[in-house]
Design a protein around this motif. Structure first.
Motif, short mmCIF file in Angstrom:
data_model
loop_
_atom_site.label_atom_id
_atom_site.label_comp_id
_atom_site.label_asym_id
_atom_site.label_seq_id
_atom_site.Cartn_x
_atom_site.Cartn_y
_atom_site.Cartn_z
N ILE A 208 45.15 51.88 14.64
CA ILE A 208 46.22 50.93 14.39
C ILE A 208 45.98 49.69 15.26
O ILE A 208 45.95 49.78 16.48
CB ILE A 208 47.60 51.54 14.72
N VAL A 209 45.81 48.55 14.60
CA VAL A 209 45.53 47.30 15.31
C VAL A 209 46.66 46.31 15.00
O VAL A 209 46.76 45.82 13.87
CB VAL A 209 44.18 46.70 14.90
N PRO A 210 47.53 46.02 15.97
CA PRO A 210 48.64 45.10 15.72
C PRO A 210 48.24 43.65 16.00
O PRO A 210 47.55 43.36 16.98
CB PRO A 210 49.70 45.56 16.72
N VAL A 211 48.67 42.75 15.12
CA VAL A 211 48.47 41.32 15.35
C VAL A 211 49.86 40.69 15.42
O VAL A 211 50.51 40.45 14.40
CB VAL A 211 47.65 40.67 14.22
N VAL A 212 50.34 40.46 16.63
CA VAL A 212 51.68 39.92 16.84
C VAL A 212 51.65 38.41 16.61
O VAL A 212 50.86 37.70 17.22
CB VAL A 212 52.18 40.23 18.26
N VAL A 213 52.52 37.94 15.69
CA VAL A 213 52.56 36.51 15.37
C VAL A 213 53.87 35.86 15.78
O VAL A 213 53.95 34.63 15.88
CB VAL A 213 52.30 36.26 13.87
N GLY A 214 54.92 36.64 16.01
CA GLY A 214 56.18 36.08 16.49
C GLY A 214 57.31 36.17 15.49
O GLY A 214 58.07 37.14 15.48
N SER A 215 57.43 35.18 14.61
CA SER A 215 58.57 35.13 13.70
C SER A 215 58.32 35.96 12.44
O SER A 215 57.17 36.21 12.06
CB SER A 215 58.87 33.69 13.30
N GLU A 216 59.41 36.34 11.79
CA GLU A 216 59.30 37.09 10.54
C GLU A 216 58.61 36.26 9.47
O GLU A 216 57.77 36.78 8.71
CB GLU A 216 60.70 37.50 10.06
N GLU A 217 58.95 34.98 9.39
CA GLU A 217 58.37 34.11 8.37
C GLU A 217 56.86 34.00 8.54
O GLU A 217 56.10 34.06 7.56
CB GLU A 217 59.00 32.71 8.46
N GLN A 218 56.41 33.87 9.78
CA GLN A 218 54.97 33.78 10.03
C GLN A 218 54.26 35.07 9.64
O GLN A 218 53.18 35.05 9.05
CB GLN A 218 54.71 33.47 11.50
N ALA A 219 54.87 36.20 9.97
CA ALA A 219 54.27 37.49 9.64
C ALA A 219 54.15 37.66 8.13
O ALA A 219 53.11 38.11 7.62
CB ALA A 219 55.09 38.63 10.24
N LEU A 220 55.19 37.30 7.40
CA LEU A 220 55.16 37.42 5.94
C LEU A 220 54.13 36.47 5.33
O LEU A 220 53.42 36.83 4.38
CB LEU A 220 56.55 37.13 5.37
N THR A 221 54.04 35.26 5.87
CA THR A 221 53.07 34.29 5.36
C THR A 221 51.65 34.77 5.56
O THR A 221 50.82 34.72 4.64
CB THR A 221 53.26 32.92 6.06
N LEU A 222 51.35 35.27 6.75
CA LEU A 222 50.00 35.76 7.03
C LEU A 222 49.68 36.98 6.17
O LEU A 222 48.56 37.12 5.66
CB LEU A 222 49.85 36.09 8.51
N ALA A 223 50.65 37.86 5.99
CA ALA A 223 50.43 39.04 5.15
C ALA A 223 50.08 38.63 3.72
O ALA A 223 49.19 39.21 3.09
CB ALA A 223 51.67 39.94 5.16
N ARG A 224 50.78 37.60 3.19
CA ARG A 224 50.49 37.13 1.83
C ARG A 224 49.09 36.51 1.75
O ARG A 224 48.36 36.74 0.78
CB ARG A 224 51.54 36.10 1.40
#
Length: 230
Positions: free
Chosen positions: A162-178
């Motif tokens: 399991i490798v976590p990439v912490v980005v901060g905000s929910e919006e940023q996480a969703l954008t990067l996931a897309r």
């Protein structure tokens, strides 16, 4: 230290105590410190329940988890695991003493009212358990991939899948996931309340079927995104 303080403060009030921990933590991908947990268990005469869900198949000479890897199997009173994840099936199990087994069979309401697993699932699980001790090369490869990816992303060294990439905000996480999904990677965004506010992240789960070359576009896109949003 926090656990020890709690035990010092409250243990004398109760006949029994139960220490519970994951061996590999599901959101940060880091490992529990089993040695001090086992020491506290002995000192305060507590039971120790260890969830090996994310370590089974990955750690240990026979793939039995972090407690096997560190020679602590005999110190765990209840070893919890899953037939999903590394074993590729579904269902779960607990390894414990006959006394605790009898207690759970008679007192654990979710277990009492759970139907049996289908025969096909049991056959798959049995075969996976048979193969588990033979997969040493795959375990070494998987842990090597984790070290490789963490180094490429500038994360703290470790070797869990399991490798976590912490980005901060929910919006940023969703954008990067897309953006990663468009490249063919499924790295789900993990958001509060699953993780604390301000620590939304992508949770990358590695498998031994991957190669370092497969991860190059993923690394490049994550680096690009983090640079754009720094």
């Amino acid at each position: 230290e926090a656990l020890e303080e709690l035990l010092k403060k409250h243990r004398f009030r109760y006949r029994r105590a139960l220490i519970i921990s994951e061996s590999v933590f599901s959101m940060d991908g880091d490992k529990a410190q089993l040695a001090p947990l086992c020491e506290l268990k002995e000192r305060y005469e507590a039971f120790f329940l260890l969830d090996e869900a994310h370590a089974l198949g990955v750690f240990g000479e026979k793939g039995l988890g972090l407690s096997e890897e560190e020679g602590r199997l005999g110190e765990v009173d209840l070893l919890l695991g899953t037939f999903g994840k590394a074993l590729g099936s579904y269902g779960a199990f607990v390894v414990t003493s006959q006394t605790l087994k009898d207690y759970l069979i008679n007192k654990a309401r979710p277990f009492i009212f759970t139907t049996a697993l289908p025969p096909l699932v049991l056959a798959v699980t049995k075969r996976a358990l048979t193969l588990l001790p033979e997969l040493k090369r795959e375990r070494e490869k998987l842990r090597g991939l984790s070290r490789f990816l963490r180094a490429k992303l500038g994360l703290a060294p470790d070797d869990t899948p399991i490798v976590p990439v912490v980005v901060g905000s929910e919006e940023q996480a969703l954008t990067l996931a897309r953006r990663l999904e468009e490249l063919g990677y499924f790295a789900p965004a993990i958001r509060p309340p699953t993780v604390p506010p301000g620590t939304a992240r992508l949770r990358i789960s590695l498998t031994a079927a991957m190669e370092e070359e497969m991860l190059a576009p993923l690394v490049a896109e994550i680096r690009r995104f983090l640079a754009e949003n720094s």
